[in-house]
Motif scaffolding. Sequence first.
Motif, PDB file in Angstrom:
ATOM      1  N   GLY A 124     -78.741 -12.820 -15.762  1.00 15.95           N
ATOM      2  CA  GLY A 124     -78.643 -13.904 -16.735  1.00 15.95           C
ATOM      3  C   GLY A 124     -77.687 -13.481 -17.828  1.00 15.95           C
ATOM      4  O   GLY A 124     -77.605 -12.294 -18.158  1.00 15.95           O
ATOM      5  N   ASN A 162     -75.896 -14.791 -21.758  1.00 18.16           N
ATOM      6  CA  ASN A 162     -75.760 -15.740 -22.867  1.00 18.16           C
ATOM      7  C   ASN A 162     -74.976 -15.100 -23.985  1.00 18.16           C
ATOM      8  O   ASN A 162     -75.094 -13.890 -24.231  1.00 18.16           O
ATOM      9  CB  ASN A 162     -77.134 -16.158 -23.417  1.00 18.16           C
ATOM     10  CG  ASN A 162     -77.946 -16.939 -22.422  1.00 18.16           C
ATOM     11  OD1 ASN A 162     -78.692 -16.362 -21.628  1.00 18.16           O
ATOM     12  ND2 ASN A 162     -77.820 -18.250 -22.430  1.00 18.16           N
ATOM     13  N   THR A 217     -79.670 -10.545 -19.198  1.00 20.91           N
ATOM     14  CA  THR A 217     -81.095 -10.552 -18.888  1.00 20.91           C
ATOM     15  C   THR A 217     -81.278 -10.378 -17.381  1.00 20.91           C
ATOM     16  O   THR A 217     -80.428 -10.784 -16.581  1.00 20.91           O
ATOM     17  CB  THR A 217     -81.747 -11.859 -19.355  1.00 20.91           C
ATOM     18  OG1 THR A 217     -80.905 -12.973 -19.000  1.00 20.91           O
ATOM     19  CG2 THR A 217     -81.931 -11.867 -20.864  1.00 20.91           C
ATOM     20  N   TYR A 250     -83.917  -7.380 -21.228  1.00 23.97           N
ATOM     21  CA  TYR A 250     -82.589  -7.763 -21.707  1.00 23.97           C
ATOM     22  C   TYR A 250     -81.848  -6.600 -22.331  1.00 23.97           C
ATOM     23  O   TYR A 250     -82.444  -5.617 -22.792  1.00 23.97           O
ATOM     24  CB  TYR A 250     -82.662  -8.931 -22.679  1.00 23.97           C
ATOM     25  CG  TYR A 250     -83.184  -8.661 -24.076  1.00 23.97           C
ATOM     26  CD1 TYR A 250     -82.339  -8.747 -25.191  1.00 23.97           C
ATOM     27  CD2 TYR A 250     -84.521  -8.359 -24.311  1.00 23.97           C
ATOM     28  CE1 TYR A 250     -82.808  -8.550 -26.468  1.00 23.97           C
ATOM     29  CE2 TYR A 250     -85.007  -8.166 -25.591  1.00 23.97           C
ATOM     30  CZ  TYR A 250     -84.144  -8.254 -26.675  1.00 23.97           C
ATOM     31  OH  TYR A 250     -84.622  -8.059 -27.954  1.00 23.97           O
ATOM     32  N   LEU A 269     -90.322 -11.623 -21.121  1.00 27.32           N
ATOM     33  CA  LEU A 269     -91.193 -12.532 -20.373  1.00 27.32           C
ATOM     34  C   LEU A 269     -91.941 -11.749 -19.309  1.00 27.32           C
ATOM     35  O   LEU A 269     -91.336 -11.171 -18.401  1.00 27.32           O
ATOM     36  CB  LEU A 269     -90.381 -13.649 -19.711  1.00 27.32           C
ATOM     37  CG  LEU A 269     -91.188 -14.680 -18.906  1.00 27.32           C
ATOM     38  CD1 LEU A 269     -92.103 -15.487 -19.817  1.00 27.32           C
ATOM     39  CD2 LEU A 269     -90.263 -15.595 -18.110  1.00 27.32           C
ATOM     40  N   HIS A 275     -85.157 -16.444 -13.982  1.00 28.62           N
ATOM     41  CA  HIS A 275     -85.049 -17.212 -15.214  1.00 28.62           C
ATOM     42  C   HIS A 275     -83.606 -17.585 -15.523  1.00 28.62           C
ATOM     43  O   HIS A 275     -82.662 -17.085 -14.910  1.00 28.62           O
ATOM     44  CB  HIS A 275     -85.552 -16.360 -16.378  1.00 28.62           C
ATOM     45  CG  HIS A 275     -84.495 -15.379 -16.816  1.00 28.62           C
ATOM     46  ND1 HIS A 275     -84.084 -14.343 -16.010  1.00 28.62           N
ATOM     47  CD2 HIS A 275     -83.716 -15.318 -17.935  1.00 28.62           C
ATOM     48  CE1 HIS A 275     -83.115 -13.663 -16.619  1.00 28.62           C
ATOM     49  NE2 HIS A 275     -82.864 -14.236 -17.784  1.00 28.62           N
ATOM     50  N   ILE A 317     -81.667 -18.721 -19.555  1.00 25.76           N
ATOM     51  CA  ILE A 317     -81.797 -19.125 -20.954  1.00 25.76           C
ATOM     52  C   ILE A 317     -80.638 -20.058 -21.292  1.00 25.76           C
ATOM     53  O   ILE A 317     -79.490 -19.796 -20.923  1.00 25.76           O
ATOM     54  CB  ILE A 317     -81.799 -17.899 -21.888  1.00 25.76           C
ATOM     55  CG1 ILE A 317     -83.049 -17.026 -21.628  1.00 25.76           C
ATOM     56  CG2 ILE A 317     -81.751 -18.327 -23.362  1.00 25.76           C
ATOM     57  CD1 ILE A 317     -83.045 -15.712 -22.379  1.00 25.76           C
ATOM     58  N   TYR A 325     -84.043 -22.427 -24.882  1.00 27.29           N
ATOM     59  CA  TYR A 325     -85.110 -22.593 -23.904  1.00 27.29           C
ATOM     60  C   TYR A 325     -84.946 -21.564 -22.796  1.00 27.29           C
ATOM     61  O   TYR A 325     -83.838 -21.075 -22.552  1.00 27.29           O
ATOM     62  CB  TYR A 325     -85.079 -23.990 -23.284  1.00 27.29           C
ATOM     63  CG  TYR A 325     -85.276 -25.120 -24.265  1.00 27.29           C
ATOM     64  CD1 TYR A 325     -86.545 -25.611 -24.533  1.00 27.29           C
ATOM     65  CD2 TYR A 325     -84.191 -25.696 -24.920  1.00 27.29           C
ATOM     66  CE1 TYR A 325     -86.729 -26.657 -25.435  1.00 27.29           C
ATOM     67  CE2 TYR A 325     -84.368 -26.735 -25.822  1.00 27.29           C
ATOM     68  CZ  TYR A 325     -85.636 -27.209 -26.071  1.00 27.29           C
ATOM     69  OH  TYR A 325     -85.819 -28.243 -26.964  1.00 27.29           O
ATOM     70  N   ILE A 326     -86.039 -21.292 -22.112  1.00 25.67           N
ATOM     71  CA  ILE A 326     -85.988 -20.491 -20.906  1.00 25.67           C
ATOM     72  C   ILE A 326     -86.584 -21.304 -19.770  1.00 25.67           C
ATOM     73  O   ILE A 326     -87.654 -21.901 -19.902  1.00 25.67           O
ATOM     74  CB  ILE A 326     -86.722 -19.144 -21.059  1.00 25.67           C
ATOM     75  CG1 ILE A 326     -86.524 -18.280 -19.797  1.00 25.67           C
ATOM     76  CG2 ILE A 326     -88.208 -19.324 -21.381  1.00 25.67           C
ATOM     77  CD1 ILE A 326     -86.970 -16.844 -19.962  1.00 25.67           C
ATOM     78  N   TYR A 369     -87.818 -20.881 -15.859  1.00 18.70           N
ATOM     79  CA  TYR A 369     -88.267 -19.802 -14.968  1.00 18.70           C
ATOM     80  C   TYR A 369     -89.146 -20.430 -13.900  1.00 18.70           C
ATOM     81  O   TYR A 369     -89.527 -21.603 -13.989  1.00 18.70           O
ATOM     82  CB  TYR A 369     -89.055 -18.750 -15.763  1.00 18.70           C
ATOM     83  CG  TYR A 369     -90.259 -19.329 -16.464  1.00 18.70           C
ATOM     84  CD1 TYR A 369     -91.526 -19.299 -15.875  1.00 18.70           C
ATOM     85  CD2 TYR A 369     -90.135 -19.960 -17.708  1.00 18.70           C
ATOM     86  CE1 TYR A 369     -92.623 -19.872 -16.504  1.00 18.70           C
ATOM     87  CE2 TYR A 369     -91.235 -20.530 -18.337  1.00 18.70           C
ATOM     88  CZ  TYR A 369     -92.464 -20.483 -17.728  1.00 18.70           C
ATOM     89  OH  TYR A 369     -93.554 -21.063 -18.347  1.00 18.70           O
ATOM     90  N   VAL A 373     -87.482 -20.291 -26.576  1.00 26.76           N
ATOM     91  CA  VAL A 373     -86.972 -18.946 -26.855  1.00 26.76           C
ATOM     92  C   VAL A 373     -86.599 -18.891 -28.329  1.00 26.76           C
ATOM     93  O   VAL A 373     -85.947 -19.812 -28.843  1.00 26.76           O
ATOM     94  CB  VAL A 373     -85.739 -18.615 -25.998  1.00 26.76           C
ATOM     95  CG1 VAL A 373     -85.171 -17.249 -26.370  1.00 26.76           C
ATOM     96  CG2 VAL A 373     -86.095 -18.656 -24.513  1.00 26.76           C
ATOM     97  N   ILE A 418     -91.779 -14.205 -25.043  1.00 28.19           N
ATOM     98  CA  ILE A 418     -91.967 -15.602 -24.656  1.00 28.19           C
ATOM     99  C   ILE A 418     -93.355 -15.791 -24.066  1.00 28.19           C
ATOM    100  O   ILE A 418     -93.839 -14.962 -23.283  1.00 28.19           O
ATOM    101  CB  ILE A 418     -90.894 -16.012 -23.639  1.00 28.19           C
ATOM    102  CG1 ILE A 418     -89.508 -15.965 -24.301  1.00 28.19           C
ATOM    103  CG2 ILE A 418     -91.170 -17.401 -23.073  1.00 28.19           C
ATOM    104  CD1 ILE A 418     -88.372 -15.824 -23.339  1.00 28.19           C
TER     105      ILE A 418
END
Length: 494
Positions: free
Chosen positions: A229, A231, A240, A262, A279, A294, A296, A304-305, A307, A330, A341
Motif C-alpha cells: 500500500g 500514500n 503499508t 507501515y 490494523l 487493505h 488507505i 479511510y481504510i 480492508y 484513519v 484503527i
Amino acid sequence: MNNEVKEFTVKNTLPTSAIGKEVSNGNPLVSHKFGADPYALVFENRVYLYMTADQLEYDGEGNVVDNTYGSINKLSVISSADLMNWTDHGFIHAAGPDGAAKWAMQSWAPAVTHKKINGEDKFFLYFANNASGIGVLTSDSPLGPWVDPIGRALIDRTDKEAEGVTWLFDPAVLVDDDGKGYLYYGGGVPDGQDEMPNTSRVIELGEDMISLVGDPAIIPAPFMFENAGINRLNGKYYYTYCSNFFNGDRPEGSPPAGEIAYMVSDTPMGPWRYMGTILKNPGHFFGIGGNNHHVIFEFHNQLYIAYHAQTLAKSMNIANGYRSTHLNYVYINEDGTIEEIVADYKGVSQIHALNPYKRVEAETIGWQAGVTTEPLSPNEMAMNSLANRVLSELHDGDWGAISQVDFGSDGARNFKVSVLPGTVEGYIELRLNSPEGVLIGQLVIPAQGDSQLNGYVEFAQTVTDAIGTQDLYLVFKGATDRELFKIDYWRFEK
C-alpha cells in the motif's frame, strides 16, 4: 403506467432477513456478493473499489469448499458517493481466454490509478496473475472498456525486476505530485528469512504508466508477507503492508502476525523507516481470521481504510476463505504517526443523503435481503466494459433498501421505476425505515403474458408521506416460487 394500491391476492409473507450487512451497519459494504483485496480510486466525487472477485467453489456433492483462488479471473467493482449506498458495477474480465489479458490465468489484488496524459483522463489497472506476474490494463473511464496495452506481463517471473521476489503480486501504485508514477509489488517469505524477507519492491513507471524506468529498490519491511500500500500524506510517503505469520520469537517492536504495518520515507523510493502496526488481523475484531489486505484513501478531506474480512461468509456459515470489503476511519497524529484503527461492523458515517429526484440505478444498495444483480446487456463480457446492471432474483418477501433518502420538506408525490415484468404478477411496496415500515406506495407489476409487455417498461405510482430524510425500502411481493421481475432504475418526482 399508473397503478393503484390494491389488496394482495397472494400470500403476504414476512420480509426476508438481511444476512451479512445488517440494517444500520456499514460493514461489509455489500452482502449480495464477495469482494477481497480492495483498492480505491477517487474520481469525480465517487469512490470506486476494485476487488478480487471471490466466488464460491463446490465439491462434487455441491458442498462449499475452501477458496483456492485458482479460478478467479475477474475483478469486482462497486462505487459510492456517500459511502453507505453502493452501486454494483459487476466484473472486469481481466484474465483468462475471455479476459482482456489473455496471457494471464488469474487476476488478484488490483491497484488502480488515474493520470492525465496529453490533457486526457487515463486509467491504469495493475493486477496479479497469481504470484507469477503483474499485468496492466488501461481505459478512458473508471468503468472501462479495459484493454491490455502491451499484450504481456508488465513484470514477469523471468524479468530482472522479479529477482529475489518470492511472490510477484499485490501491486500498489502512486502518481506523485510531479506526475511520476511508481509501482510497489512483491511478497512472500524465503526459507529462514521470516524477520527480513526483503521481497518487497518499488520501481518507477514510465510517463505512459505501462513501462518501467530504471531498477527496482528493495523495501526492507520487517516480517513482510504481502499487500503493498502507498500514500503521500503531509509530504511524507507511507508504505503499508501485511506482516507474515511466523510463529517464533519476534524482536521487541516487530509487527505481530497478520497485521497491517507501515513505514515512512521522504521519497517514494526510500529509504524507509519502520513505524509500527495500525490494523490487527480480522480475527481480532470479527472472530474469524485469515489474511489481511487493505488500502488507505482520502475522500472529502477524511482518510479511510478499506480492508477485507470473512464476515459475510461467517454469517452464511461458509467461512472457507471467502472475503468481503469493509471501511473504517484513519487518523493521523500531529507527529505523523497513524492511530491504531478499530475495525467493526458499524463502519463509517454516510457523507450525505441520497437525492431521490435523480435517476437511481436499482443496483445501488444500502442493505438487502435475498436480491442480487446481473447485467442489463448480455454482451458485458464481449465488451469488457462494466455495463449497466439490474436488480434481479426478486422473490416474494425479498427487499432492497437505500440509506438516508432526502425527500425534502415538501416531499415526493410520484414514483417511477423501470421494470422487466416476469411471468407472474408481482408487487413493489415502498416503505420507510424498515421492511414493515410506513407504506407510502404500492405498485402492481403485471405479468408479461397478461399485459403483452415487451422489454423494460417504466411504471408510475403516486406516493404519500414521503417527507424528510428516511431510509427507503423496496419490498417485493408475489408468487413464492417465481422470480417476479427485474428492476433497472427508479426515481421520485416532487
